[in-house]
Motif scaffolding. Structure first.
Motif, short mmCIF file in Angstrom:
data_model
loop_
_atom_site.label_atom_id
_atom_site.label_comp_id
_atom_site.label_asym_id
_atom_site.label_seq_id
_atom_site.Cartn_x
_atom_site.Cartn_y
_atom_site.Cartn_z
N ASN A 110 -26.92 55.53 83.25
CA ASN A 110 -28.15 56.34 83.18
C ASN A 110 -28.72 56.37 81.77
O ASN A 110 -29.92 56.23 81.56
CB ASN A 110 -27.90 57.76 83.67
CG ASN A 110 -27.73 57.84 85.16
OD1 ASN A 110 -28.13 56.94 85.89
ND2 ASN A 110 -27.11 58.90 85.62
N ARG A 167 -36.48 55.90 86.64
CA ARG A 167 -35.13 55.32 86.58
C ARG A 167 -34.54 55.18 87.97
O ARG A 167 -33.97 54.15 88.31
CB ARG A 167 -34.22 56.18 85.72
CG ARG A 167 -32.79 55.65 85.69
CD ARG A 167 -31.90 56.51 84.86
NE ARG A 167 -32.41 57.87 84.85
CZ ARG A 167 -31.68 58.93 84.65
NH1 ARG A 167 -30.42 58.83 84.44
NH2 ARG A 167 -32.19 60.13 84.67
N THR A 227 -30.17 52.94 80.88
CA THR A 227 -31.46 52.74 81.56
C THR A 227 -32.54 53.60 80.89
O THR A 227 -33.67 53.14 80.72
CB THR A 227 -31.34 53.10 83.05
OG1 THR A 227 -30.25 52.39 83.60
CG2 THR A 227 -32.60 52.74 83.80
N ASP A 228 -32.19 54.82 80.49
CA ASP A 228 -33.15 55.66 79.77
C ASP A 228 -33.59 54.99 78.47
O ASP A 228 -34.77 55.01 78.12
CB ASP A 228 -32.56 57.03 79.47
CG ASP A 228 -32.67 57.98 80.65
OD1 ASP A 228 -33.36 57.64 81.62
OD2 ASP A 228 -32.08 59.07 80.58
N ARG A 260 -39.35 60.06 83.56
CA ARG A 260 -38.43 58.95 83.32
C ARG A 260 -37.30 58.97 84.34
O ARG A 260 -36.83 57.91 84.78
CB ARG A 260 -37.88 59.03 81.90
CG ARG A 260 -37.15 57.78 81.48
CD ARG A 260 -36.84 57.72 80.01
NE ARG A 260 -36.07 58.86 79.56
CZ ARG A 260 -36.37 59.61 78.50
NH1 ARG A 260 -37.45 59.36 77.81
NH2 ARG A 260 -35.59 60.61 78.15
#
Length: 156
Positions: free
Chosen positions: A66, A105, A69-70, A101
């Protein structure tokens, strides 16, 4: 892909034209420059935050997908903000704000998962996964000996 790029360019020109008609040429240029400065500041801040979150999660020994990806979405948002135009600025800002976001995501990861499964099925055929192990069909006839082709060698 070419159609999407053409639609993007048309949308950018239309947005700049509409804003320029409403507030004037100099106001439009000022707004574009201000958007680039504010967006780059926000991208730097959110990028540092994403990097800290990634580092803390990695040090804790947890999966950091996570956070990674952020970080990629923040980088994409920064690039979009630096492109001239209002449509790209809005898209970039959506990538930089944490609530939107998270939505992007989740969508991006679902799409990547579907594409990965489709690619894997295309390359090797559909498979079954049981308890994180790929299960293949057992061969119907166990082959213990190599295949022998009978014939004679002709030397010429």
């Amino acid at each position: 892909m070419a159609v999407v790029l053409l639609l993007y360019v048309v949308a950018e020109v239309a947005a700049v034209w509409a804003v320029s008609s409403a507030i004037g040429f100099l106001g439009t240029i000022g707004l574009l420059i201000a958007g680039a400065f504010v967006g780059s500041w926000l991208a730097r801040r959110e990028g540092a935050r994403a990097m800290r979150a990634f580092t803390e999660t990695a040090r804790a020994g947890k999966p950091a997908h996570n956070e990674l990806t952020d970080g990629m979405l923040v980088a994409l948002g920064g690039v979009l903000i630096l492109l001239p135009g209002f449509v790209s600025d809005v898209a970039g800002l959506l990538m930089l704000f944490p609530p939107t976001r998270i939505i992007v995501r989740k969508w991006w990861l679902r799409r990547a998962e579907r594409r990965a499964v489709a690619y894997a099925n295309q390359r090797r055929g559909p498979v079954m996964v049981v308890d994180s192990e790929v299960v293949t069909e057992e061969p119907k006839e166990p082959t213990t000996r190599p295949t022998v082709i009978e014939g004679r060698v002709v030397e010429g």
